[in-house]
Design a protein around this motif. Structure first.
Motif, short mmCIF file in Angstrom:
data_model
loop_
_atom_site.label_atom_id
_atom_site.label_comp_id
_atom_site.label_asym_id
_atom_site.label_seq_id
_atom_site.Cartn_x
_atom_site.Cartn_y
_atom_site.Cartn_z
N UNK A 13 171.77 4.58 23.86
CA UNK A 13 172.82 5.47 23.36
C UNK A 13 173.20 5.03 21.95
N UNK A 14 173.39 6.01 21.07
CA UNK A 14 173.58 5.71 19.66
C UNK A 14 174.82 4.86 19.40
N UNK A 15 175.93 5.17 20.01
CA UNK A 15 177.18 4.46 19.70
C UNK A 15 177.33 3.14 20.44
N UNK A 16 176.94 3.10 21.71
CA UNK A 16 177.16 1.90 22.52
C UNK A 16 175.94 1.00 22.60
N UNK A 17 174.78 1.51 22.22
CA UNK A 17 173.50 0.81 22.32
C UNK A 17 173.14 0.48 23.77
N UNK A 18 173.79 1.14 24.72
CA UNK A 18 173.48 0.94 26.14
C UNK A 18 172.15 1.61 26.46
N UNK A 19 171.33 0.91 27.22
CA UNK A 19 170.03 1.44 27.62
C UNK A 19 170.22 2.67 28.49
N UNK A 20 169.57 3.77 28.12
CA UNK A 20 169.73 5.01 28.90
C UNK A 20 168.39 5.59 29.36
N UNK A 21 167.29 5.05 28.89
CA UNK A 21 165.96 5.47 29.37
C UNK A 21 165.00 4.30 29.16
N UNK A 22 164.21 4.04 30.19
CA UNK A 22 163.24 2.95 30.13
C UNK A 22 162.15 3.25 31.15
N UNK A 23 161.08 3.89 30.69
CA UNK A 23 160.01 4.26 31.62
C UNK A 23 158.70 4.47 30.89
N UNK A 24 157.61 4.39 31.66
CA UNK A 24 156.29 4.68 31.12
C UNK A 24 156.11 6.19 31.01
N UNK A 25 155.35 6.59 30.01
CA UNK A 25 154.97 7.99 29.88
C UNK A 25 153.75 8.21 30.79
N UNK A 26 153.80 9.28 31.55
CA UNK A 26 152.73 9.62 32.48
C UNK A 26 152.01 10.87 31.99
N UNK A 27 150.74 11.02 32.34
CA UNK A 27 149.96 12.16 31.85
C UNK A 27 150.51 13.52 32.27
N UNK A 28 151.26 13.59 33.34
CA UNK A 28 151.79 14.87 33.85
C UNK A 28 153.11 15.26 33.19
N UNK A 29 153.69 14.38 32.39
CA UNK A 29 155.01 14.66 31.80
C UNK A 29 154.93 15.73 30.72
N UNK A 30 155.98 16.53 30.65
CA UNK A 30 156.08 17.51 29.57
C UNK A 30 157.53 17.68 29.17
N UNK A 31 157.73 17.95 27.91
CA UNK A 31 159.07 18.21 27.39
C UNK A 31 159.38 19.68 27.53
N UNK A 32 160.62 19.97 27.85
CA UNK A 32 161.10 21.35 27.91
C UNK A 32 162.31 21.48 27.00
N UNK A 33 162.37 22.59 26.30
CA UNK A 33 163.54 22.85 25.45
C UNK A 33 164.77 23.02 26.33
#
Length: 102
Positions: A13-33
């Motif tokens: 997180x930008x202000x607190x620097x708290x970890x909010x995502x920590x994972x491997x990218x997988x071949x099936x992943x896709x971004x959605x708007x």
């Protein structure tokens, strides 16, 4: 990681620097708007470790500009392609070594 042929997202997180995502990218992943914001991308993972325990998550990343959001999409898609190609190459090497051992 070029030796292990993996890609990982570590996001704070930008202000607190708290970890909010920590994972491997997988071949099936896709971004959605995000439906309400063109500067936000949403994706799913089965194993996020941001809270130190593995759990499925729906995550979002919001950027200050559309240009930065599009750069993120480009980098994400490049990572997915890298992982997919690495897995395919690993599979083919394993299959070929089994066939030549026969």
């Amino acid at each position: 990681h070029k030796t292990n042929n993996t890609c990982r997202i570590v996001m704070r997180r930008e202000k607190t620097m708290r970890l909010c995502a920590n994972h491997f990218i997988q071949p099936w992943m896709q971004l959605n708007k995000h439906s309400a914001n063109e500067k936000t991308w949403v994706w799913n993972t089965y194993a996020d470790f941001a809270d130190e325990e593995k759990k499925p998550e729906t995550l979002a990343a919001r950027f200050s500009t559309v240009e930065n959001a599009n750069k993120w999409k480009t980098a994400f898609d490049k990572a997915v392609k890298f992982v997919l190609e690495a897995e395919a190459e690993s599979y083919l090497k394993e299959r070929n070594s089994k066939e030549s051992a026969k």
